[in-house]
Design an enzyme around this catalytic site. Structure first.
Site, short mmCIF file in Angstrom:
data_model
loop_
_atom_site.label_atom_id
_atom_site.label_comp_id
_atom_site.label_asym_id
_atom_site.label_seq_id
_atom_site.Cartn_x
_atom_site.Cartn_y
_atom_site.Cartn_z
N TRP A 1 29.84 44.22 49.79
CA TRP A 1 30.01 44.69 48.42
C TRP A 1 29.11 45.87 48.11
O TRP A 1 27.93 45.88 48.49
CB TRP A 1 29.68 43.56 47.44
N LYS B 1 34.76 46.55 47.64
CA LYS B 1 34.58 45.82 48.90
C LYS B 1 34.84 46.77 50.04
O LYS B 1 35.96 47.20 50.28
CB LYS B 1 35.53 44.63 48.95
N GLU C 1 30.59 35.70 24.57
CA GLU C 1 30.59 34.26 24.82
C GLU C 1 29.19 33.65 24.80
O GLU C 1 29.04 32.43 24.81
CB GLU C 1 31.22 33.98 26.20
N THR D 1 37.03 38.44 22.33
CA THR D 1 36.61 39.31 23.43
C THR D 1 37.58 40.49 23.46
O THR D 1 38.72 40.36 23.03
CB THR D 1 36.69 38.57 24.78
P1 AMP Z 1 31.01 41.93 25.45
O1 AMP Z 1 31.42 40.51 25.36
O2 AMP Z 1 32.02 42.88 24.91
O3 AMP Z 1 29.67 42.14 24.88
O4 AMP Z 1 30.92 42.29 26.99
C1 AMP Z 1 30.08 41.57 27.85
C2 AMP Z 1 29.98 42.27 29.18
O5 AMP Z 1 29.32 43.54 29.02
C3 AMP Z 1 29.14 41.54 30.18
O6 AMP Z 1 29.83 40.49 30.80
C4 AMP Z 1 28.75 42.67 31.13
O7 AMP Z 1 29.77 42.94 32.06
C5 AMP Z 1 28.60 43.85 30.19
N1 AMP Z 1 27.19 44.06 29.85
C6 AMP Z 1 26.53 43.67 28.76
N2 AMP Z 1 25.25 44.07 28.80
C7 AMP Z 1 25.09 44.74 29.96
C8 AMP Z 1 23.99 45.40 30.60
N3 AMP Z 1 22.80 45.48 30.03
N4 AMP Z 1 24.21 45.95 31.81
C9 AMP Z 1 25.42 45.90 32.40
N5 AMP Z 1 26.49 45.30 31.85
C10 AMP Z 1 26.34 44.73 30.64
#
Ligand code: AMP
Length: 554
Positions: A446, A441, A332, A187
């Protein structure tokens, strides 16, 4: 009583066997990374042959079950061969993200104990700088042929094409338990060290089957797919498995991900489906609009990784006739969790109503269970209004991080907390409002920063927008809208606020607007809120003075 079905381990190399047998002549097109390389063309039959030779070369090198072999590479046919060749001996493909800081790459490679790094020419200078810090790496394979091998200070360098050529033609894939580790992806870790997500063969196969459902990514053998999403981010949204599983052709964009280069591939290679984060599509749409171009073969675009603004969906659908699948996922989750395909009864709705639904992050595909919880862990209603912590469970969702980092990550029922905050409506459509740590907040309620950002980027002068919470003496936090203008465009604070007025609840309206040259993005194209909060840490809202003078009460 147990069922009487065969025990056929779900191993990813069986996907490539299938593609080579039934779609052997489907093309894999690559824009070469070598400056003089042009376009290379190969087929699933060839990739299958070469991936097995590669696997046999790894075996001769001494690569064993569970060893990590890293790739630091763009999307190319060689990178695809590498994944299958590595997994096919029971080793683990470990994708390194070249956009991370060099110190992070060193940390990750050492933490993973990579034995080999396979790299594109592009990243040779980067590796030269860090090689003395890489503790476990025994060899570096450069993904090119002899003619393009660079002059380099790297030690123990191997030419990829020579390595493959030395492999045996008669190699048979290894067979082992389907729960064997297959891929490793860290990550991006905006706070703390990156953590490793370890996919298994089984999770990759199940995830690709799920992603290939027609209501999910819906890949089929008539598709020509351009994965702009890099293989080094979030398992390439499974396209390296889903495409060969379905027999779809692939177009690999190499190092050039700018609007004009992507457009050229979309048109020249007659691409039908593509996938990437919103920033890539912003660049493509700018290129199309600036040059009055059309898209003649593209039918579908999957957009995810960060929120896709409704204005982007509208442009793709209305101006270019391209259907948008807004998807949400995370490393994940292998990574796809939800896709915004409309339900049958929603397809006949008026455009604006469909747009409202499609702007949500979508419905879970089968294999993903999800729900939202309040701070006390109680499930919240699926009414599209209540928002809470989004938790998920399923066979392609992490049960923990590599080497136990981060400790226990599942709750008592086996659900994983995504760190996202969202709503779920009665139809099952999930909508992200924020990362939990970015939630604003205000007076105990929220405010969704994503909703405001989505609206703000719909303004024609806005290139990108971010909303952060800033300290307020009365309300605790109030939203500050930060805007990056498009080059050559002007917009004032008042015009921005007037643009939002009436589109969101009054108490969600930003207390101020700040302008900035560049909104900082992470290595995976997300807005760096931590960095923005740092930049604006001493920022005083104009409303703060008034509230303080009134004793914080009114
Ligand atoms: P990653 O593991 O780098 O792909 O990041 C995952 C995170 O990206 C998620 O937990 C979200 O916070 C964000 N994310 C992924 N897809 C979207 C989406 N379509 N809209 C908003 N946030 C997203």
């Amino acid at each position: 009583m147990r069922g009487l079905m065969q025990d056929w381990p779900l191993l990813v190399h069986k996907i490539l066997d299938h593609a080579a047998t039934y779609f052997g002549d489907r093309q894999i097109v690559t824009r070469a990374v070598e400056p003089d390389g042009g376009i290379r063309r190969t087929t699933y039959a060839d990739i299958h042959r070469r991936a097995r030779k590669l696997a046999s070369a790894f075996q001769s090198f001494g690569v064993r079950l569970g060893d990590r072999v890293a790739t630091l590479a763009w999307n190319t046919e060689r990178h695809l061969e590498a994944w299958y060749g590595i997994a096919g001996v029971g080793a683990v493909y470990h994708t390194l993200n070249p956009r991370l800081f060099p110190e992070q790459i060193v940390y990750i490679a050492n933490h993973a104990e990579d034995r080999i790094i396979m790299t594109d020419l592009t990243f040779v200078p980067l590796l030269e700088k860090i090689q003395d810090h890489l503790k476990s790496v025994e060899a570096i394979i450069i993904l090119t042929d002899r003619a393009h091998m660079p002059q380099t200070s790297l030690r123990n360098v191997i030419c990829y094409e020579e390595f493959v050529a030395a492999g045996s033609d008669s190699f048979e894939w290894a067979s082992f338990d389907e729960n064997t580790a297959c891929g490793l992806c860290y990550t991006s870790g905006t706070t703390g060290n990156p953590k490793g997500v370890l996919y298994s063969h089984r999770s990759n196969v199940l995830h690709s089957l799920a992603a290939n459902q027609s209501d999910a990514l819906g890949v089929s053998n008539g598709d020509v797919i351009l994965p702009v999403v890099p293989m080094f981010h979030a398992n390439a949204w499974s396209l390296a498995f889903s495409a060969p599983m379905a027999g779809a052709a692939l177009v690999m964009p190499g190092a050039r991900l700018d609007g004009p280069s992507i457009y050229e591939l979309l048109e020249n290679e007659r691409v039908t489906m593509t996938a990437a984060v919103p920033t890539v599509w912003l660049a493509l749409l700018n290129h199309l609009e600036g040059n009055n171009l059309k898209l003649s073969t593209l039918k579908r675009v999957a957009i995810g990784g960060s929120a896709c603004p409704p204005s982007m969906i509208e442009k793709f659908e209305k101006n270019y006739g391209v259907d948008v699948s807004h998807a949400w996922g995370m490393t994940e989750l292998s990574p796809v969790g939800t896709v915004g395909t409309l339900k049958a009864e929603q397809k006949a709705l008026p455009f604006d109503e469909r747009l409202r639904i499609k702007s949500k992050q979508g419905r879970p595909m089968f294999t993903v269970e999800m729900k939202i919880l309040d701070d006390a862990g109680k499930e919240l209603p699926r009414d599209g209004k209540a928002f809470g912590h989004l938790v998920v469970r399923g066979p392609a969702i992490a049960s923990g991080y590599f080497k136990g980092d981060g400790g226990q990550v599942l709750d008592g029922e086996g659900f994983f907390d995504t760190g996202d905050v969202s709503t779920i409506d009665a139809q099952g459509f999930m909508q992200i409002t924020d990362r939990a740590k970015d939630v604003i907040k205000s007076g105990g309620e929220w405010i969704s920063s994503i909703d405001i950002e989505n609206l703000a980027v719909g303004h024609p002068a806005v290139a990108n927008a971010a909303v952060i919470g800033v300290h307020h003496p009365k309300w605790d936090e109030r939203p500050l809208l930060i805007v990056q203008k498009k080059p050559g465009h002007e917009v004032s604070r008042e015009e921005m606020l007037a643009f939002l007025d009436g589109k969101i609840a009054k108490w969600w309206m930003p207390d101020d607007v700040a302008f900035i040259d560049n909104i900082p993005l992470t290595a995976t194209g997300k807005i760096q809120k931590v960095e923005l909060r740092n930049i604006f840490k001493d920022y005083r809202l104009p409303t703060a003075g008034a509230a303080a003078a009134a004793g914080g009460a009114s």
